[in-house]
Write a protein that holds these residues in place. Structure first.
Motif, short mmCIF file in Angstrom:
data_model
loop_
_atom_site.label_atom_id
_atom_site.label_comp_id
_atom_site.label_asym_id
_atom_site.label_seq_id
_atom_site.Cartn_x
_atom_site.Cartn_y
_atom_site.Cartn_z
N GLY A 89 -1.80 -32.12 -6.56
CA GLY A 89 -1.15 -30.94 -7.03
C GLY A 89 -1.04 -29.79 -6.13
O GLY A 89 -0.47 -28.77 -6.48
N ALA A 90 -1.69 -29.89 -4.95
CA ALA A 90 -1.99 -28.77 -4.13
C ALA A 90 -0.77 -28.54 -3.34
O ALA A 90 -0.48 -27.63 -2.84
CB ALA A 90 -2.99 -29.09 -2.93
N GLY A 91 0.22 -29.74 -3.35
CA GLY A 91 1.41 -29.40 -2.62
C GLY A 91 1.36 -30.43 -1.35
O GLY A 91 2.12 -30.09 -0.39
N LYS A 92 0.57 -31.37 -1.35
CA LYS A 92 0.52 -32.19 0.14
C LYS A 92 1.66 -32.94 0.30
O LYS A 92 2.06 -32.94 1.44
CB LYS A 92 -0.60 -33.36 -0.53
CG LYS A 92 -1.08 -34.31 0.81
CD LYS A 92 -2.53 -34.64 0.57
CE LYS A 92 -2.56 -35.61 -0.80
NZ LYS A 92 -2.27 -37.11 -0.41
N THR A 93 2.40 -33.58 -0.80
CA THR A 93 3.59 -34.44 -0.37
C THR A 93 4.58 -33.38 -0.06
O THR A 93 5.28 -33.64 0.91
CB THR A 93 4.07 -34.90 -1.62
OG1 THR A 93 2.96 -35.73 -2.41
CG2 THR A 93 4.87 -36.10 -1.30
N THR A 94 4.98 -32.29 -0.72
CA THR A 94 5.69 -31.30 -0.36
C THR A 94 5.68 -30.85 1.09
O THR A 94 6.43 -30.78 2.00
CB THR A 94 5.94 -30.12 -1.22
OG1 THR A 94 5.77 -30.43 -2.74
CG2 THR A 94 6.96 -29.22 -1.10
N LYS A 127 7.94 -30.92 4.50
CA LYS A 127 8.39 -29.71 5.06
C LYS A 127 7.68 -29.84 6.56
O LYS A 127 8.83 -29.04 7.43
CB LYS A 127 7.74 -28.49 4.64
CG LYS A 127 8.01 -27.99 3.24
CD LYS A 127 7.22 -27.07 2.34
CE LYS A 127 7.69 -26.25 1.15
NZ LYS A 127 6.64 -25.31 0.56
N LYS A 153 1.92 -22.32 -1.72
CA LYS A 153 2.21 -21.54 -3.15
C LYS A 153 1.77 -19.99 -3.00
O LYS A 153 1.62 -19.50 -3.84
CB LYS A 153 1.45 -22.01 -4.49
CG LYS A 153 1.82 -23.51 -4.55
CD LYS A 153 1.48 -24.21 -5.77
CE LYS A 153 1.23 -25.55 -5.82
NZ LYS A 153 0.80 -26.29 -6.86
N GLY A 166 2.99 -22.19 2.95
CA GLY A 166 4.02 -22.50 2.26
C GLY A 166 4.34 -21.56 1.22
O GLY A 166 3.56 -21.07 0.45
N ALA A 167 5.55 -21.11 0.96
CA ALA A 167 6.33 -20.14 0.05
C ALA A 167 7.39 -20.37 -0.59
O ALA A 167 8.37 -19.63 -0.36
CB ALA A 167 6.22 -18.77 0.98
N GLY A 168 7.14 -21.37 -1.18
CA GLY A 168 8.61 -22.10 -1.97
C GLY A 168 8.44 -23.51 -2.12
O GLY A 168 7.93 -24.16 -1.31
N GLU A 169 9.45 -24.11 -2.93
CA GLU A 169 9.47 -25.30 -3.23
C GLU A 169 10.38 -26.12 -2.40
O GLU A 169 10.57 -27.30 -2.08
CB GLU A 169 9.65 -25.64 -4.69
CG GLU A 169 8.72 -25.30 -5.63
CD GLU A 169 9.00 -25.54 -7.09
OE1 GLU A 169 8.41 -26.64 -7.55
OE2 GLU A 169 9.81 -24.95 -7.75
N ASP A 206 4.10 -17.90 -2.56
CA ASP A 206 4.92 -17.14 -3.11
C ASP A 206 4.55 -17.00 -4.49
O ASP A 206 3.98 -18.01 -5.48
CB ASP A 206 6.49 -17.87 -3.14
CG ASP A 206 6.09 -19.43 -3.60
OD1 ASP A 206 5.48 -20.00 -3.13
OD2 ASP A 206 7.00 -19.75 -4.43
N VAL A 250 -6.42 -32.03 -2.69
CA VAL A 250 -6.39 -32.67 -4.01
C VAL A 250 -5.03 -32.70 -4.41
O VAL A 250 -3.93 -31.84 -4.26
CB VAL A 250 -7.04 -31.83 -5.16
CG1 VAL A 250 -8.73 -31.78 -4.69
CG2 VAL A 250 -6.56 -30.33 -5.19
#
Ligand code: GDP
Length: 299
Positions: free
Chosen positions: A107-112, A116, A252, A277-280, A254, A105
């Motif tokens: 905001g979950a961090g898919k693009t990031t 990565k 997320k 994932g533990a950071g932006e 972190d 969904v």
């Protein structure tokens, strides 16, 4: 990772250490452990499993504090490893086309995570390409392009409006084949409002893949925000009904006290966690290791 899981560790471990520090593990202590696990978003099902395993062990003998922690670590590692063992090895086949469908969904961090993963693959010497097939959100394509630039990986997109995601995948596979790409990362839909649409869209993408690239090794990864705890798990259940998922990327980790959700994911969904994932930052993603995770949590 240890630093990232600091809050979860403080949440669970201090309580556990206080509990087992009182002396050999007994039923009262087990009840307290149960409460601590539930509080860290380990979830009812996974907590029941852990408590049951502890009780079985206690029937054999009372556990002194050190042994109790060691045994608890073993239970957690075995739980996290179970779906990893059942699903077989997860690796990139060199010289072959690997296609990873990435969903989750907004905001979950898919693009990031796609950025990565592209970086990780590049660093390990794989030729990588990104397909921007989340065509519903106009901004999604732009965001994925930014991450493509950051990781030095090309992005295949279609600038026209209302593009069929499957047609982007079609183009991306063509590009991948002509360039000898080994890993094609596909950014796919992240809408949960309509499960049937999501299912239709993802199965059309899959049909395109089996026609265009029947020999490709396909993985379908769900990106899940750990800070949502048990709520995220409900999202994950919907996705696992709509898409044939082969694993989860937990983001997320972190700064959340809800790292225990990793155990709920494996227990309730029987899905392996593949990356965390533990950071932006672009390098803040690592392959999941149950040993590392449990040591970071209880070590
Ligand atoms: P998408 O909508 O699912 O594509 O989500 P994005 O990739 O745009 O990420 C949403 C927000 O979460 C952004 O602000 C990211 O920087 C942040 N984010 C993604 N992964 C992580 C992570 O592992 N740790 C932290 N702290 N933030 C993350």
């Amino acid at each position: 990772l240890r630093q990232g899981l600091d809050k979860t560790r403080r949440n669970i471990v201090n309580q556990l250490k206080a509990i087992v520090g009182q002396g050999p593990l007994n039923q009262v202590a087990v009840d307290e452990i149960e409460a601590a696990l539930l509080q860290a978003d380990v979830g009812v099902e996974a907590t029941d499993y852990i408590i049951h395993s502890l009780q079985q062990k206690l029937k054999e003998k009372a556990l002194p504090p050190d042994e109790a922690i060691t045994y608890l670590k073993k239970i957690l590692r075995d739980m996290l490893d179970k779906p990893l063992k059942e699903s077989g090895s997860f690796s990139l086949e060199r010289g072959n086309l690997n296609i990873w469908l990435i969903t989750g969904v907004n905001g979950a961090g898919k693009t990031t995570t796609i950025g990565k993963l592209a970086r990780l693959a590049q660093k390990s010497g794989y030729n990588c390409l990104i397909g921007a097939a989340d065509t519903f959100r106009a901004a999604a394509v732009e965001q994925v392009k930014i991450w493509g630039e950051r990781s030095g990986v090309e992005v295949v997109a279609n600038p026209s409006k209302n593009v069929d995601p499957a047609s982007v995948v079609f183009d991306a596979i063509n590009a991948a084949k002509s360039r000898g790409i080994e890993l094609l990362l596909v950014d796919t839909a992240g809408r949960l409002q309509n499960k049937k649409n999501l299912m239709d869209e993802l199965s059309k993408v899959r049909r395109t893949i089996s026609k265009k690239a029947p020999d490709a090794k396909v993985e379908s990864l769900l990106v899940l925000d750990a800070t949502l705890g048990q709520n995220g798990l409900r999202q994950a259940e919907v996705f696992s009904q709509a898409a044939k998922l082969s694993g989860v990327v937990l983001t997320k980790l972190d700064g959340t006290a809800r790292g225990g959700v990793a155990l709920a994911v494996v227990q309730q969904l029987s899905l392996p966690i593949r990356f965390i994932g533990a950071g932006e930052g672009i390098d803040d993603l690592r392959p999941f290791s149950s040993y590392e995770f449990v040591e970071a949590l209880l070590g």
